[in-house]
Design a protein around this motif. Structure first.
Motif, PDB file in Angstrom:
ATOM      1  N   LYS A 233       0.817  -1.221   0.000  1.00  0.00           N
ATOM      2  CA  LYS A 233       0.000   0.000   0.000  1.00  0.00           C
ATOM      3  C   LYS A 233       0.850   1.271   0.000  1.00  0.00           C
ATOM      4  O   LYS A 233       0.323   2.375  -0.041  1.00  0.00           O
ATOM      5  CB  LYS A 233      -0.923  -0.006   1.214  1.00  0.00           C
ATOM      6  N   PHE A 234       2.171   1.116   0.039  1.00  0.00           N
ATOM      7  CA  PHE A 234       3.053   2.278  -0.005  1.00  0.00           C
ATOM      8  C   PHE A 234       3.053   2.857  -1.424  1.00  0.00           C
ATOM      9  O   PHE A 234       2.856   2.135  -2.410  1.00  0.00           O
ATOM     10  CB  PHE A 234       4.484   1.896   0.372  1.00  0.00           C
ATOM     11  N   PHE A 235       3.317   4.140  -1.543  1.00  0.00           N
ATOM     12  CA  PHE A 235       3.381   4.765  -2.863  1.00  0.00           C
ATOM     13  C   PHE A 235       4.317   5.972  -2.803  1.00  0.00           C
ATOM     14  O   PHE A 235       4.467   6.628  -1.771  1.00  0.00           O
ATOM     15  CB  PHE A 235       2.002   5.179  -3.356  1.00  0.00           C
ATOM     16  N   ASN A 236       4.956   6.213  -3.932  1.00  0.00           N
ATOM     17  CA  ASN A 236       5.863   7.345  -4.032  1.00  0.00           C
ATOM     18  C   ASN A 236       5.072   8.647  -4.025  1.00  0.00           C
ATOM     19  O   ASN A 236       3.981   8.732  -4.613  1.00  0.00           O
ATOM     20  CB  ASN A 236       6.681   7.226  -5.328  1.00  0.00           C
ATOM     21  N   PHE A 237       5.566   9.663  -3.343  1.00  0.00           N
ATOM     22  CA  PHE A 237       4.894  10.956  -3.264  1.00  0.00           C
ATOM     23  C   PHE A 237       5.962  12.048  -3.379  1.00  0.00           C
ATOM     24  O   PHE A 237       6.279  12.725  -2.407  1.00  0.00           O
ATOM     25  CB  PHE A 237       4.130  11.067  -1.941  1.00  0.00           C
ATOM     26  N   PRO A 238       6.553  12.192  -4.566  1.00  0.00           N
ATOM     27  CA  PRO A 238       7.671  13.117  -4.721  1.00  0.00           C
ATOM     28  C   PRO A 238       7.258  14.567  -4.506  1.00  0.00           C
ATOM     29  O   PRO A 238       6.182  14.989  -4.937  1.00  0.00           O
ATOM     30  CB  PRO A 238       8.129  12.875  -6.161  1.00  0.00           C
ATOM     31  N   LEU A 239       8.098  15.314  -3.826  1.00  0.00           N
ATOM     32  CA  LEU A 239       7.888  16.732  -3.585  1.00  0.00           C
ATOM     33  C   LEU A 239       9.066  17.521  -4.154  1.00  0.00           C
ATOM     34  O   LEU A 239      10.189  16.995  -4.257  1.00  0.00           O
ATOM     35  CB  LEU A 239       7.744  17.008  -2.091  1.00  0.00           C
ATOM     36  N   PRO A 240       8.825  18.772  -4.540  1.00  0.00           N
ATOM     37  CA  PRO A 240       9.888  19.559  -5.196  1.00  0.00           C
ATOM     38  C   PRO A 240      11.174  19.673  -4.393  1.00  0.00           C
ATOM     39  O   PRO A 240      12.267  19.760  -4.976  1.00  0.00           O
ATOM     40  CB  PRO A 240       9.229  20.932  -5.378  1.00  0.00           C
ATOM     41  N   VAL A 281       2.068   5.718   3.123  1.00  0.00           N
ATOM     42  CA  VAL A 281       2.010   4.350   3.636  1.00  0.00           C
ATOM     43  C   VAL A 281       0.598   3.772   3.552  1.00  0.00           C
ATOM     44  O   VAL A 281       0.346   2.686   4.070  1.00  0.00           O
ATOM     45  CB  VAL A 281       2.523   4.283   5.084  1.00  0.00           C
ATOM     46  N   GLY A 282      -0.315   4.488   2.919  1.00  0.00           N
ATOM     47  CA  GLY A 282      -1.684   3.999   2.795  1.00  0.00           C
ATOM     48  C   GLY A 282      -2.567   4.547   3.892  1.00  0.00           C
ATOM     49  O   GLY A 282      -2.712   5.768   4.032  1.00  0.00           O
ATOM     50  N   PRO A 283      -3.162   3.696   4.733  1.00  0.00           N
ATOM     51  CA  PRO A 283      -4.023   4.176   5.809  1.00  0.00           C
ATOM     52  C   PRO A 283      -3.225   4.870   6.914  1.00  0.00           C
ATOM     53  O   PRO A 283      -1.997   4.795   6.953  1.00  0.00           O
ATOM     54  CB  PRO A 283      -4.686   2.896   6.331  1.00  0.00           C
ATOM     55  N   THR A 284      -3.937   5.522   7.807  1.00  0.00           N
ATOM     56  CA  THR A 284      -3.292   6.198   8.928  1.00  0.00           C
ATOM     57  C   THR A 284      -2.787   5.167   9.940  1.00  0.00           C
ATOM     58  O   THR A 284      -3.503   4.237  10.308  1.00  0.00           O
ATOM     59  CB  THR A 284      -4.274   7.163   9.611  1.00  0.00           C
ATOM     60  N   TYR A 285      -1.561   5.370  10.394  1.00  0.00           N
ATOM     61  CA  TYR A 285      -0.944   4.477  11.381  1.00  0.00           C
ATOM     62  C   TYR A 285      -0.332   5.279  12.526  1.00  0.00           C
ATOM     63  O   TYR A 285       0.216   6.367  12.302  1.00  0.00           O
ATOM     64  CB  TYR A 285       0.179   3.651  10.745  1.00  0.00           C
ATOM     65  N   LYS A 381       0.099   9.221   7.762  1.00  0.00           N
ATOM     66  CA  LYS A 381      -0.040   8.375   6.576  1.00  0.00           C
ATOM     67  C   LYS A 381       0.944   8.778   5.481  1.00  0.00           C
ATOM     68  O   LYS A 381       0.932   8.198   4.402  1.00  0.00           O
ATOM     69  CB  LYS A 381      -1.467   8.381   6.054  1.00  0.00           C
ATOM     70  N   PHE A 382       1.784   9.762   5.772  1.00  0.00           N
ATOM     71  CA  PHE A 382       2.884  10.128   4.875  1.00  0.00           C
ATOM     72  C   PHE A 382       4.163  10.254   5.698  1.00  0.00           C
ATOM     73  O   PHE A 382       4.136  10.701   6.849  1.00  0.00           O
ATOM     74  CB  PHE A 382       2.605  11.454   4.158  1.00  0.00           C
ATOM     75  N   ILE A 383       5.275   9.874   5.074  1.00  0.00           N
ATOM     76  CA  ILE A 383       6.575   9.904   5.757  1.00  0.00           C
ATOM     77  C   ILE A 383       7.595  10.605   4.872  1.00  0.00           C
ATOM     78  O   ILE A 383       7.628  10.406   3.638  1.00  0.00           O
ATOM     79  CB  ILE A 383       7.051   8.473   6.071  1.00  0.00           C
ATOM     80  N   ARG A 384       8.422  11.425   5.513  1.00  0.00           N
ATOM     81  CA  ARG A 384       9.585  12.006   4.840  1.00  0.00           C
ATOM     82  C   ARG A 384      10.830  11.562   5.615  1.00  0.00           C
ATOM     83  O   ARG A 384      10.913  11.729   6.836  1.00  0.00           O
ATOM     84  CB  ARG A 384       9.533  13.528   4.799  1.00  0.00           C
ATOM     85  N   VAL A 385      11.767  10.984   4.905  1.00  0.00           N
ATOM     86  CA  VAL A 385      13.061  10.621   5.479  1.00  0.00           C
ATOM     87  C   VAL A 385      14.027  11.748   5.152  1.00  0.00           C
ATOM     88  O   VAL A 385      14.174  12.130   3.987  1.00  0.00           O
ATOM     89  CB  VAL A 385      13.571   9.291   4.901  1.00  0.00           C
ATOM     90  N   SER A 386      14.670  12.298   6.171  1.00  0.00           N
ATOM     91  CA  SER A 386      15.554  13.444   5.989  1.00  0.00           C
ATOM     92  C   SER A 386      16.925  13.129   6.590  1.00  0.00           C
ATOM     93  O   SER A 386      17.066  13.032   7.812  1.00  0.00           O
ATOM     94  CB  SER A 386      14.947  14.684   6.657  1.00  0.00           C
ATOM     95  N   VAL A 387      17.923  12.950   5.726  1.00  0.00           N
ATOM     96  CA  VAL A 387      19.273  12.592   6.163  1.00  0.00           C
ATOM     97  C   VAL A 387      20.101  13.863   6.319  1.00  0.00           C
ATOM     98  O   VAL A 387      20.363  14.569   5.339  1.00  0.00           O
ATOM     99  CB  VAL A 387      19.947  11.627   5.166  1.00  0.00           C
ATOM    100  N   ALA A 388      20.522  14.134   7.545  1.00  0.00           N
ATOM    101  CA  ALA A 388      21.307  15.340   7.821  1.00  0.00           C
ATOM    102  C   ALA A 388      22.799  15.126   7.605  1.00  0.00           C
ATOM    103  O   ALA A 388      23.525  16.051   7.247  1.00  0.00           O
ATOM    104  CB  ALA A 388      21.058  15.815   9.249  1.00  0.00           C
ATOM    105  N   ARG A 389      23.259  13.888   7.832  1.00  0.00           N
ATOM    106  CA  ARG A 389      24.691  13.629   7.755  1.00  0.00           C
ATOM    107  C   ARG A 389      24.928  12.170   7.438  1.00  0.00           C
ATOM    108  O   ARG A 389      24.294  11.287   8.024  1.00  0.00           O
ATOM    109  CB  ARG A 389      25.361  13.994   9.088  1.00  0.00           C
TER     110      ARG A 389
END
Length: 409
Positions: A233-240, A281-285, A381-389
């Motif tokens: 149920k995951f899907f890509n959600f690209p942002l600028p 990720v699909g539904p709310t978790y 229901k949406f996730i952003r992974v942010s790598v600082a280092r």
């Protein structure tokens, strides 16, 4: 001339035999006394005691003799176990530790000569301050967590201690050891998982490297329900403001949930941190934890593997883009996004620097690393992974796979 040659050969053979005899193997151990002086050595004098948590430093003056090899301390640390500690003649202090409680203990001191002759005994009393394992015990707390229990404790002195978790076993009908967590960190906060939601007796006690154990904190708890999120149920959600992708080899965002913990995964191209990607990720978790797989093998603890990173979440139906900061406190809100947690990928378990890792370190990375999501984090229901280092500190990042766990809402 012949006789001269024979004589020279005999001399050469003799020299070789002497050389062989002088090169006998020496493993660094003495098989006997290193002195023939059987005189009983004098005793230590001017003894002073400096107590600390669980032990004491005992200082003294050595006898005026070149025949002293070391000072020996003999003592009991509890009702059963005894210890011996040695200190060489180069020092004026012997350390005694491992005591069970803060009370009086007798320590017997001997000087030992180079001929292994012991002096008359000298007994001194020590009174250790509260042992570290007893200092930690009042701070221990155990609470229900997703799939198990969470254990917290404080170890302000940062000494080696063990947090032992026990649980009721349906077969043996008694509390059995489930986990042994040894650490020197000042703040202990970890979860033990793998249980259903049925009520169960759990317990926690603290131990140290000398086998002392505290009393057991017991509780009857119901672990919280959790399940692994359905990756289909995951899907890509690209942002600028997401980081540009590496152009070669199929390193795309969707690889983060394709079920393959090998290559390829997600890989960014040259840019400045934070290196970010976004997906639904699909539904709310309500998330409980996740497992992350970095590139392993020769890439372990190097290249673009994340060293410090954050997980941001949103429960909006279509969250808007927002440029995430390089660093932000947990709970910070940027547009539709909230910082759910900041993480540091664990340092090499071997204790070696990242540039000198061991096969065990590589195995640790290969198996994936578990990270807890704070219990008070909001549902998303949406996730952003942010790598600082990254471990290399370069201008790109890469991750192979994620598995997220939580409770659907």
């Amino acid at each position: 001339m012949k006789n001269i040659k024979n004589y020279s050969l005999q001399v050469l053979i003799g020299l070789l035999m002497i050389g062989i005899a002088s090169c006998k193997r020496n493993d660094g151990y003495n098989t006997g006394p290193i002195s023939n002086d059987g005189t009983k050595p004098g005793v230590v004098t001017n003894i002073k005691v400096d107590n600390f948590n669980g032990g004491a430093n005992i200082t003294y003056d050595l006898p005026n003799s070149d025949n002293i090899l070391y000072v020996l301390a003999k003592y009991h640390i509890n009702d059963k176990a005894s210890r011996e500690t040695k200190s060489s003649y180069y020092k004026d202090t012997v350390v005694v530790n491992g005591f069970k409680a803060s009370q009086d203990y007798d320590v017997t001191l001997y000087t030992v000569s180079r001929a292994n002759v012991m002096s008359d005994p000298i007994t001194v009393k020590v009174h250790p301050e509260t042992p570290v394992y007893q200092l930690v015990r009042p701070s221990v707390a155990i609470t229900p967590d997703f799939g198990g229990v969470n254990v917290k404790a404080l170890n302000p002195l940062r000494k080696e201690i063990g947090i032992i978790v026990v649980a009721y076993d349906d077969v043996t009908k008694t509390l059995e050891v489930q986990d042994q967590h040894f650490t020197k960190t000042d703040t202990i906060d970890y979860s033990l998982r793998g249980y259903n939601t049925d009520a169960r007796d759990f317990g926690v006690y603290v131990t140290d490297q000398w086998g002392n154990i505290s009393d057991t904190l017991k509780a009857n708890l119901n672990p919280l329900f959790e399940e692994m999120l359905d990756k289909s149920k995951f899907f890509n959600f690209p942002l600028p403001t997401d980081a540009p992708l590496y152009s070669g080899g199929g390193w795309i965002v969707r690889n983060l949930w394709d079920g393959n913990t090998g290559e390829p995964g997600w890989h960014t191209d040259g840019s400045t941190p934070p290196f970010t990607c976004t997906f639904g990720v699909g539904p709310t978790y309500k998330l409980s934890r996740f497992v992350m797989w970095e590139r392993s093998g020769t890439w372990s603890y190097g290249h673009g593997n994340p060293r410090d990173f954050s997980i941001w979440g949103s429960n909006a139906n279509s969250p808007a883009d927002a440029r995430l900061p390089l660093q932000a406190p947990v709970g910070a809100v940027v547009g539709d996004w909230i910082n759910m947690a900041n993480y540091h990928f664990p340092d090499p378990p071997s204790g070696f620097p990242p540039t000198a890792i061991t096969p065990a370190d590589i195995d640790f990375v290969t198996k994936g690393v578990n990270f807890n999501v704070p219990f008070n984090a909001p549902s998303v229901k949406f996730i952003r992974v942010s790598v600082a280092r990254t471990w290399s500190g370069g201008d790109f990042a890469h991750i192979l796979e994620f598995s997220f766990y939580g409770k659907p809402e």
